[in-house]
Design an enzyme around this catalytic site. Structure first.
Site, mmCIF file in Angstrom:
data_model
loop_
_atom_site.group_PDB
_atom_site.id
_atom_site.type_symbol
_atom_site.label_atom_id
_atom_site.label_comp_id
_atom_site.label_asym_id
_atom_site.label_seq_id
_atom_site.Cartn_x
_atom_site.Cartn_y
_atom_site.Cartn_z
ATOM 1 N N ARG A 1 -12.972 -8.766 -1.859
ATOM 2 C CA ARG A 1 -12.113 -8.729 -0.659
ATOM 3 C C ARG A 1 -11.677 -7.280 -0.400
ATOM 4 O O ARG A 1 -11.240 -6.572 -1.294
ATOM 5 C CB ARG A 1 -10.913 -9.633 -0.868
ATOM 6 C CG ARG A 1 -9.896 -9.631 0.292
ATOM 7 C CD ARG A 1 -8.795 -8.618 0.078
ATOM 8 N NE ARG A 1 -7.761 -8.712 1.088
ATOM 9 C CZ ARG A 1 -6.814 -7.783 1.272
ATOM 10 N NH1 ARG A 1 -6.803 -6.687 0.531
ATOM 11 N NH2 ARG A 1 -5.902 -7.933 2.196
ATOM 12 N N VAL A 2 -11.776 -6.857 0.856
ATOM 13 C CA VAL A 2 -11.335 -5.523 1.256
ATOM 14 C C VAL A 2 -10.332 -5.686 2.392
ATOM 15 O O VAL A 2 -10.550 -6.488 3.308
ATOM 16 C CB VAL A 2 -12.528 -4.658 1.724
ATOM 17 C CG1 VAL A 2 -12.041 -3.326 2.281
ATOM 18 C CG2 VAL A 2 -13.497 -4.430 0.570
ATOM 19 N N GLY A 3 -9.245 -4.926 2.327
ATOM 20 C CA GLY A 3 -8.229 -4.991 3.370
ATOM 21 C C GLY A 3 -8.363 -3.870 4.372
ATOM 22 O O GLY A 3 -9.432 -3.290 4.560
ATOM 23 N N ASP A 4 -7.241 -3.549 5.000
ATOM 24 C CA ASP A 4 -7.239 -2.534 6.056
ATOM 25 C C ASP A 4 -7.271 -1.104 5.531
ATOM 26 O O ASP A 4 -7.741 -0.185 6.209
ATOM 27 C CB ASP A 4 -5.967 -2.692 6.906
ATOM 28 C CG ASP A 4 -4.710 -2.554 6.039
ATOM 29 O OD1 ASP A 4 -4.568 -3.327 5.067
ATOM 30 O OD2 ASP A 4 -3.897 -1.658 6.321
ATOM 31 N N THR B 1 0.826 -1.205 0.000
ATOM 32 C CA THR B 1 0.000 0.000 0.000
ATOM 33 C C THR B 1 0.859 1.253 0.000
ATOM 34 O O THR B 1 1.869 1.303 0.703
ATOM 35 C CB THR B 1 -0.839 0.018 1.296
ATOM 36 O OG1 THR B 1 -1.599 -1.175 1.350
ATOM 37 C CG2 THR B 1 -1.727 1.239 1.379
ATOM 38 N N GLY C 1 -3.637 -6.972 4.853
ATOM 39 C CA GLY C 1 -4.812 -6.419 5.525
ATOM 40 C C GLY C 1 -5.413 -7.362 6.545
ATOM 41 O O GLY C 1 -5.870 -6.936 7.612
ATOM 42 N N THR D 1 0.759 -0.583 6.341
ATOM 43 C CA THR D 1 0.900 -1.349 5.106
ATOM 44 C C THR D 1 1.274 -2.784 5.466
ATOM 45 O O THR D 1 1.851 -3.036 6.527
ATOM 46 C CB THR D 1 1.959 -0.729 4.165
ATOM 47 O OG1 THR D 1 2.098 -1.555 3.000
ATOM 48 C CG2 THR D 1 3.309 -0.582 4.840
HETATM 49 N N1 GLY Z 1 -2.714 -3.479 3.187
HETATM 50 C C1 GLY Z 1 -3.423 -3.575 1.981
HETATM 51 C C2 GLY Z 1 -4.299 -4.734 1.892
HETATM 52 O O1 GLY Z 1 -4.038 -5.764 2.492
HETATM 53 O O2 GLY Z 1 -5.288 -4.661 1.209
#
Ligand code: GLY
Length: 290
Positions: free
Chosen positions: A179-182, A151, A205, A202
Protein backbone atom coordinates in the site's frame (compact mmCIF):
# COMPACT_ATOMS: atom_id res chain seq x y z
CA UNK A 1 -1.83 33.75 13.14
CA UNK A 2 0.26 33.75 9.97
CA UNK A 3 3.93 34.56 9.93
CA UNK A 4 5.02 37.63 7.97
CA UNK A 5 8.42 38.23 6.39
CA UNK A 6 10.89 36.40 4.16
CA UNK A 7 13.13 33.43 5.01
CA UNK A 8 14.55 31.64 6.73
CA UNK A 9 11.20 30.10 7.62
CA UNK A 10 10.32 26.48 8.31
CA UNK A 11 7.11 24.64 9.12
CA UNK A 12 6.72 20.97 10.04
CA UNK A 13 3.65 18.89 10.79
CA UNK A 14 2.44 17.56 14.16
CA UNK A 15 3.75 17.88 17.67
CA UNK A 16 7.17 16.61 16.64
CA UNK A 17 7.23 19.59 14.26
CA UNK A 18 9.19 21.98 16.53
CA UNK A 19 12.06 19.48 16.96
CA UNK A 20 12.15 19.00 13.19
CA UNK A 21 12.08 22.76 12.62
CA UNK A 22 15.01 23.27 15.02
CA UNK A 23 17.09 20.75 13.04
CA UNK A 24 16.15 22.49 9.79
CA UNK A 25 17.12 25.89 11.18
CA UNK A 26 20.44 24.43 12.37
CA UNK A 27 21.11 23.16 8.85
CA UNK A 28 20.46 26.65 7.48
CA UNK A 29 22.64 28.25 10.17
CA UNK A 30 25.45 25.89 9.15
CA UNK A 31 25.26 27.25 5.60
CA UNK A 32 22.83 24.75 4.14
CA UNK A 33 20.05 25.43 1.65
CA UNK A 34 16.31 25.01 2.11
CA UNK A 35 16.80 21.55 0.59
CA UNK A 36 19.28 20.62 3.33
CA UNK A 37 16.88 22.05 5.88
CA UNK A 38 13.89 19.94 4.86
CA UNK A 39 16.07 16.83 4.68
CA UNK A 40 17.63 17.38 8.12
CA UNK A 41 14.27 18.28 9.61
CA UNK A 42 12.69 15.03 8.38
CA UNK A 43 15.63 13.08 9.81
CA UNK A 44 14.51 13.96 13.33
CA UNK A 45 11.18 12.16 12.99
CA UNK A 46 12.72 9.35 10.94
CA UNK A 47 15.28 8.56 13.66
CA UNK A 48 12.98 8.93 16.68
CA UNK A 49 11.58 5.55 17.84
CA UNK A 50 8.87 7.40 19.79
CA UNK A 51 7.38 8.63 16.51
CA UNK A 52 5.40 5.57 15.46
CA UNK A 53 4.38 6.87 12.06
CA UNK A 54 7.76 7.64 10.48
CA UNK A 55 10.99 5.69 9.94
CA UNK A 56 12.75 3.87 12.82
CA UNK A 57 10.26 2.53 15.35
CA UNK A 58 7.30 3.00 13.00
CA UNK A 59 4.31 0.70 12.99
CA UNK A 60 4.83 -2.11 10.47
CA UNK A 61 2.46 -3.42 7.84
CA UNK A 62 0.12 -6.30 8.60
CA UNK A 63 2.94 -8.79 7.98
CA UNK A 64 5.18 -7.09 10.52
CA UNK A 65 7.43 -5.35 7.98
CA UNK A 66 8.06 -1.59 8.11
CA UNK A 67 7.57 -0.15 4.62
CA UNK A 68 8.11 3.58 4.27
CA UNK A 69 7.38 6.29 1.71
CA UNK A 70 9.22 9.62 1.35
CA UNK A 71 9.71 12.45 -1.10
CA UNK A 72 11.58 15.69 -1.54
CA UNK A 73 11.20 18.60 -3.96
CA UNK A 74 13.49 21.54 -4.71
CA UNK A 75 11.94 24.78 -5.85
CA UNK A 76 14.74 26.43 -7.89
CA UNK A 77 15.01 23.54 -10.36
CA UNK A 78 11.54 22.04 -9.85
CA UNK A 79 13.20 18.66 -9.37
CA UNK A 80 11.65 15.93 -7.25
CA UNK A 81 12.61 12.51 -5.95
CA UNK A 82 10.59 9.90 -4.13
CA UNK A 83 10.59 6.37 -2.81
CA UNK A 84 7.69 4.11 -1.88
CA UNK A 85 7.43 0.77 -0.13
CA UNK A 86 11.07 1.10 0.89
CA UNK A 87 12.32 -1.33 3.53
CA UNK A 88 15.39 -1.35 5.75
CA UNK A 89 16.88 2.12 5.28
CA UNK A 90 17.01 4.61 8.16
CA UNK A 91 16.53 7.86 6.22
CA UNK A 92 14.15 7.39 3.29
CA UNK A 93 14.03 11.16 2.71
CA UNK A 94 17.74 11.05 1.86
CA UNK A 95 17.19 8.18 -0.56
CA UNK A 96 14.49 10.32 -2.19
CA UNK A 97 16.98 13.19 -2.41
CA UNK A 98 19.53 10.86 -4.01
CA UNK A 99 16.93 9.73 -6.57
CA UNK A 100 16.27 13.39 -7.36
CA UNK A 101 19.94 14.35 -7.63
CA UNK A 102 20.85 11.30 -9.66
CA UNK A 103 18.37 12.73 -12.11
CA UNK A 104 17.43 9.70 -14.16
CA UNK A 105 14.11 9.01 -12.44
CA UNK A 106 11.68 10.68 -10.07
CA UNK A 107 10.27 7.69 -8.20
CA UNK A 108 11.58 4.28 -7.18
CA UNK A 109 9.60 1.62 -5.31
CA UNK A 110 10.05 -1.52 -3.26
CA UNK A 111 13.04 -3.79 -3.82
CA UNK A 112 14.34 -1.54 -6.60
CA UNK A 113 14.37 1.44 -4.27
CA UNK A 114 16.19 -0.58 -1.62
CA UNK A 115 18.78 -1.81 -4.14
CA UNK A 116 19.28 1.77 -5.37
CA UNK A 117 19.83 2.95 -1.79
CA UNK A 118 22.34 0.22 -1.02
CA UNK A 119 24.25 0.92 -4.26
CA UNK A 120 24.29 4.59 -3.29
CA UNK A 121 25.94 3.69 0.01
CA UNK A 122 23.03 3.80 2.45
CA UNK A 123 23.57 1.13 5.12
CA UNK A 124 20.89 -1.47 5.80
CA UNK A 125 19.03 -0.69 9.01
CA UNK A 126 16.27 -2.67 10.71
CA UNK A 127 13.39 -0.22 11.21
CA UNK A 128 11.31 -2.58 13.36
CA UNK A 129 12.05 -1.92 17.04
CA UNK A 130 11.24 -4.55 19.69
CA UNK A 131 8.47 -2.25 20.96
CA UNK A 132 6.90 -1.95 17.49
CA UNK A 133 7.17 -5.72 17.09
CA UNK A 134 5.33 -6.21 20.38
CA UNK A 135 2.60 -3.76 19.30
CA UNK A 136 2.22 -5.65 16.02
CA UNK A 137 1.89 -8.99 17.86
CA UNK A 138 -0.77 -7.44 20.09
CA UNK A 139 -2.58 -6.05 17.04
CA UNK A 140 -2.58 -9.50 15.42
CA UNK A 141 -4.39 -10.84 18.47
CA UNK A 142 -7.06 -8.14 18.36
CA UNK A 143 -7.12 -6.67 14.84
CA UNK A 144 -8.31 -3.33 16.12
CA UNK A 145 -8.26 -0.17 14.02
CA UNK A 146 -5.27 2.00 14.64
CA UNK A 147 -5.52 5.50 13.18
CA UNK A 148 -1.90 6.49 12.78
CA UNK A 149 -0.85 8.32 9.67
CA UNK A 150 1.03 11.32 11.01
CA UNK A 151 3.43 12.03 8.17
CA UNK A 152 6.27 14.41 8.82
CA UNK A 153 5.91 17.14 6.20
CA UNK A 154 8.39 20.01 6.15
CA UNK A 155 8.47 23.22 4.12
CA UNK A 156 11.44 25.60 4.15
CA UNK A 157 12.21 28.98 2.67
CA UNK A 158 15.85 29.99 2.96
CA UNK A 159 17.28 33.51 3.13
CA UNK A 160 18.02 33.36 -0.61
CA UNK A 161 14.33 32.87 -1.39
CA UNK A 162 14.66 29.19 -2.30
CA UNK A 163 11.82 26.89 -1.31
CA UNK A 164 11.97 23.15 -0.63
CA UNK A 165 9.58 20.57 0.77
CA UNK A 166 9.89 17.02 2.08
CA UNK A 167 7.76 14.31 3.63
CA UNK A 168 8.33 10.90 5.15
CA UNK A 169 5.95 8.30 6.56
CA UNK A 170 5.34 4.64 7.30
CA UNK A 171 1.77 5.19 6.10
CA UNK A 172 -1.26 3.54 7.62
CA UNK A 173 -0.64 1.33 10.63
CA UNK A 174 -0.78 -2.37 9.73
CA UNK A 175 -1.42 -1.52 6.10
CA UNK A 176 -1.69 -4.05 3.34
CA UNK A 177 1.83 -4.81 2.08
CA UNK A 178 2.51 -2.68 -0.96
CA UNK A 179 0.00 0.00 0.00
CA UNK A 180 1.27 3.48 -0.92
CA UNK A 181 -0.28 6.72 0.30
CA UNK A 182 -0.08 10.32 -0.79
CA UNK A 183 3.32 11.20 0.68
CA UNK A 184 5.61 10.08 -2.16
CA UNK A 185 3.27 11.39 -4.86
CA UNK A 186 4.32 14.79 -6.21
CA UNK A 187 1.36 17.19 -6.11
CA UNK A 188 -0.40 15.11 -3.52
CA UNK A 189 1.89 14.71 -0.50
CA UNK A 190 4.03 17.72 -1.40
CA UNK A 191 4.50 20.41 -4.00
CA UNK A 192 6.58 23.52 -4.56
CA UNK A 193 6.51 26.29 -7.12
CA UNK A 194 9.48 28.51 -6.34
CA UNK A 195 7.68 31.57 -7.69
CA UNK A 196 4.76 31.00 -5.35
CA UNK A 197 5.17 28.73 -2.31
CA UNK A 198 5.14 25.14 -1.15
CA UNK A 199 2.86 22.78 0.75
CA UNK A 200 2.95 19.35 2.39
CA UNK A 201 -0.04 17.23 3.35
CA UNK A 202 -0.70 14.79 6.16
CA UNK A 203 -3.60 12.54 7.01
CA UNK A 204 -5.08 9.45 5.41
CA UNK A 205 -3.48 8.98 2.02
CA UNK A 206 -6.62 7.42 0.60
CA UNK A 207 -8.42 10.70 1.32
CA UNK A 208 -5.65 13.09 0.30
CA UNK A 209 -4.35 11.54 -2.89
CA UNK A 210 -7.67 11.78 -4.70
CA UNK A 211 -7.56 15.57 -4.40
CA UNK A 212 -3.90 16.47 -5.08
CA UNK A 213 -4.03 18.56 -1.91
CA UNK A 214 -0.52 20.06 -1.97
CA UNK A 215 -0.75 21.12 -5.60
CA UNK A 216 -4.17 22.61 -4.98
CA UNK A 217 -2.88 24.71 -2.06
CA UNK A 218 0.03 26.05 -4.14
CA UNK A 219 -2.40 26.82 -6.97
CA UNK A 220 -4.57 28.83 -4.56
CA UNK A 221 -1.50 30.75 -3.41
CA UNK A 222 -0.59 31.37 -7.06
CA UNK A 223 -4.05 32.86 -7.49
CA UNK A 224 -3.23 35.37 -4.74
CA UNK A 225 -4.49 33.81 -1.53
CA UNK A 226 -2.25 33.95 1.57
CA UNK A 227 -1.24 30.49 2.86
CA UNK A 228 -3.87 30.09 5.60
CA UNK A 229 -6.66 31.17 3.29
CA UNK A 230 -5.31 28.83 0.58
CA UNK A 231 -5.17 25.82 2.94
CA UNK A 232 -8.66 26.40 4.29
CA UNK A 233 -10.14 27.06 0.85
CA UNK A 234 -8.78 23.77 -0.50
CA UNK A 235 -9.87 21.74 2.52
CA UNK A 236 -13.33 23.33 2.50
CA UNK A 237 -13.73 22.61 -1.22
CA UNK A 238 -12.77 18.97 -0.67
CA UNK A 239 -15.12 18.64 2.30
CA UNK A 240 -17.94 20.05 0.21
CA UNK A 241 -17.37 17.48 -2.54
CA UNK A 242 -16.53 14.34 -0.59
CA UNK A 243 -19.13 12.09 1.05
CA UNK A 244 -16.98 12.05 4.20
CA UNK A 245 -17.10 15.84 4.43
CA UNK A 246 -15.04 17.21 7.30
CA UNK A 247 -14.62 13.68 8.67
CA UNK A 248 -11.84 13.23 6.14
CA UNK A 249 -8.37 12.86 7.65
CA UNK A 250 -6.68 15.74 5.86
CA UNK A 251 -4.31 18.48 6.99
CA UNK A 252 -1.74 20.64 5.26
CA UNK A 253 1.10 23.04 6.03
CA UNK A 254 2.27 25.77 3.66
CA UNK A 255 4.76 28.61 3.24
CA UNK A 256 4.63 31.22 0.53
CA UNK A 257 7.43 33.15 -1.13
CA UNK A 258 6.88 36.05 1.26
CA UNK A 259 7.59 33.77 4.24
CA UNK A 260 4.00 33.62 5.42
CA UNK A 261 3.14 30.27 7.05
CA UNK A 262 0.02 28.23 7.68
CA UNK A 263 -1.26 24.93 8.96
CA UNK A 264 -4.86 23.77 8.66
CA UNK A 265 -6.97 20.65 8.96
CA UNK A 266 -10.54 19.53 8.53
CA UNK A 267 -11.12 19.72 12.28
CA UNK A 268 -9.42 21.44 15.24
CA UNK A 269 -6.49 19.63 16.85
CA UNK A 270 -3.77 19.73 14.22
CA UNK A 271 -0.49 20.92 15.80
CA UNK A 272 2.47 22.01 13.71
CA UNK A 273 5.84 23.60 14.31
CA UNK A 274 6.93 26.96 12.94
CA UNK A 275 10.41 28.46 12.92
CA UNK A 276 10.75 32.10 11.95
CA UNK A 277 12.67 35.16 13.08
CA UNK A 278 14.88 32.92 15.21
CA UNK A 279 11.96 31.52 17.23
CA UNK A 280 10.37 28.09 17.17
CA UNK A 281 6.80 27.55 18.27
CA UNK A 282 4.11 24.89 18.31
CA UNK A 283 0.86 26.17 16.82
CA UNK A 284 -2.64 24.88 16.35
CA UNK A 285 -3.82 24.69 12.79
CA UNK A 286 -6.87 26.43 11.44
CA UNK A 287 -9.87 24.18 10.87
CA UNK A 288 -12.73 23.92 8.37
CA UNK A 289 -15.17 22.54 10.96
CA UNK A 290 -15.09 24.61 14.14
N1 GLY B 1 -0.39 10.44 4.64
C1 GLY B 1 0.38 9.28 4.77
C2 GLY B 1 -0.26 8.07 4.28
O1 GLY B 1 -1.48 7.96 4.29
O2 GLY B 1 0.43 7.18 3.86
Amino acid sequence: MEQQGAGPVLVATWDFGPACVRAGLAALAAGGTALDAVEQAAWVAEADPQVHTVGFGATPNREGVVQVDAAIMWGPTHQAGSVAGLEGILHPVSVARRVMEQGEHVMLVGAGAHAFARRAGFPAHDLLTPAAHRRWQEWRRQYRDEPSHDTVGVVALDAQGRLAVSCSTSGLAYKQPGRVGDSPIVGSGLYVDNQVGAAAATGRGEDLMRYCVSYAVVAEMAAGRPPMEACLAVLARIAARDPKGTNMEAAVVAVDRQGRTAGAAMRPGFPYGVGAAGEVSLRQGGAVAV
